[in-house]
Write an enzyme that holds these catalytic residues in place. Structure first.
Site, PDB file in Angstrom:
ATOM      1  N   GLY A 181       0.908  -1.248   0.039  1.00 45.39           N
ATOM      2  CA  GLY A 181      -0.077   0.072  -0.004  1.00 45.39           C
ATOM      3  C   GLY A 181       0.724   1.295  -0.044  1.00 45.39           C
ATOM      4  N   CYS A 182       0.336   2.179   0.831  1.00 44.12           N
ATOM      5  CA  CYS A 182       1.038   3.441   0.635  1.00 44.12           C
ATOM      6  C   CYS A 182       2.314   3.407   1.366  1.00 44.12           C
ATOM      7  CB  CYS A 182       0.197   4.627   1.399  1.00 44.12           C
ATOM      8  SG  CYS A 182       1.117   6.127   1.481  1.00 44.12           S
ATOM      9  N   PHE A 183       3.523   3.872   0.551  1.00 42.36           N
ATOM     10  CA  PHE A 183       4.724   3.769   1.239  1.00 42.36           C
ATOM     11  C   PHE A 183       4.957   4.441   2.524  1.00 42.36           C
ATOM     12  CE2 PHE A 183       6.341   6.162  -2.653  1.00 42.36           C
ATOM     13  CZ  PHE A 183       5.833   7.329  -2.269  1.00 42.36           C
ATOM     14  N   TRP A 184       4.115   5.426   2.917  1.00 44.61           N
ATOM     15  CA  TRP A 184       4.421   6.372   4.208  1.00 44.61           C
ATOM     16  C   TRP A 184       4.229   5.500   5.248  1.00 44.61           C
ATOM     17  CZ3 TRP A 184       0.330  10.548   2.096  1.00 44.61           C
ATOM     18  CH2 TRP A 184       0.847  11.350   1.389  1.00 44.61           C
TER      19      TRP A 184
END
Length: 178
Positions: free
Chosen positions: A11-14
């Site tokens: 998913g989102c790398f953050w």
């Protein structure tokens, strides 16, 4: 010190970057894009879904302090490896669950971990995480690095990233850096 690298997308790398940056033995966690079809993609290009890159985090770790098996345990605990090309409201091939390996030993370890989780019925649905050798990796733009710590007031960070961090802290506090 002999460091190893492995690249993980869930998913989102953050979310992934912030969590792994907290783990003892992880020396670096860098958000980026991997295994796509163009060189040096931008965030906008990757978000279009037309580059075939996955949002990932390249993790450098000291295997004498944290094993690859533990890295994979954390990875599978902090995202849903059963949803194809999606994590929550983030939808598209760039959000696929993927383990980008550096060598055959890492590939074997990743496939073994997936089999262990499958055999243990750890998830209600089948694991769809891809295991691929690294074709390419490009670090994301500077503003994506350490995004959560630099943008904690951002609504996405408060609603999504913070919840994943709390889940990690609840289950893996013993792995936190001093």
């Amino acid at each position: 010190m002999n460091l190893e690298e492995i690249t993980l997308g869930g998913g989102c790398f953050w979310c992934i970057e912030n969590i792994f940056a907290r783990v003892k033995g992880i020396t670096k966690a860098v958000s980026g894009y991997a295994n796509g079809d163009i060189e040096n993609p931008t965030y906008e290009q990757v978000c279009s879904g037309n580059t075939n890159h996955a949002e990932v985090v390249k993790i450098s770790f000291d295997p004498t302090l944290v094993s690859l098996d533990t890295v994979l345990d954390v990875f599978f605990a902090i995202h849903d490896p059963t949803t194809l090309n999606r994590q929550g409201n983030d939808i598209g091939t760039q959000y696929r669950s993927i383990i980008v390996v550096e060598n055959d030993q890492q590939q074997d370890a990743a496939l073994k971990k997936i089999k262990q989780l499958t055999d243990a019925n750890a998830f209600a649905d089948d694991i769809v995480t891809l295991v691929e050798h690294k074709k390419n990796y490009y670090a994301a733009e500077d503003y994506h690095q350490d995004y959560y710590n630099n943008n904690a007031d951002n609504q996405y960070c408060q609603l999504v990233v913070a919840k994943k961090i709390q889940k990690f802290l609840n289950n893996f506090s013993h792995l936190l850096k001093d």
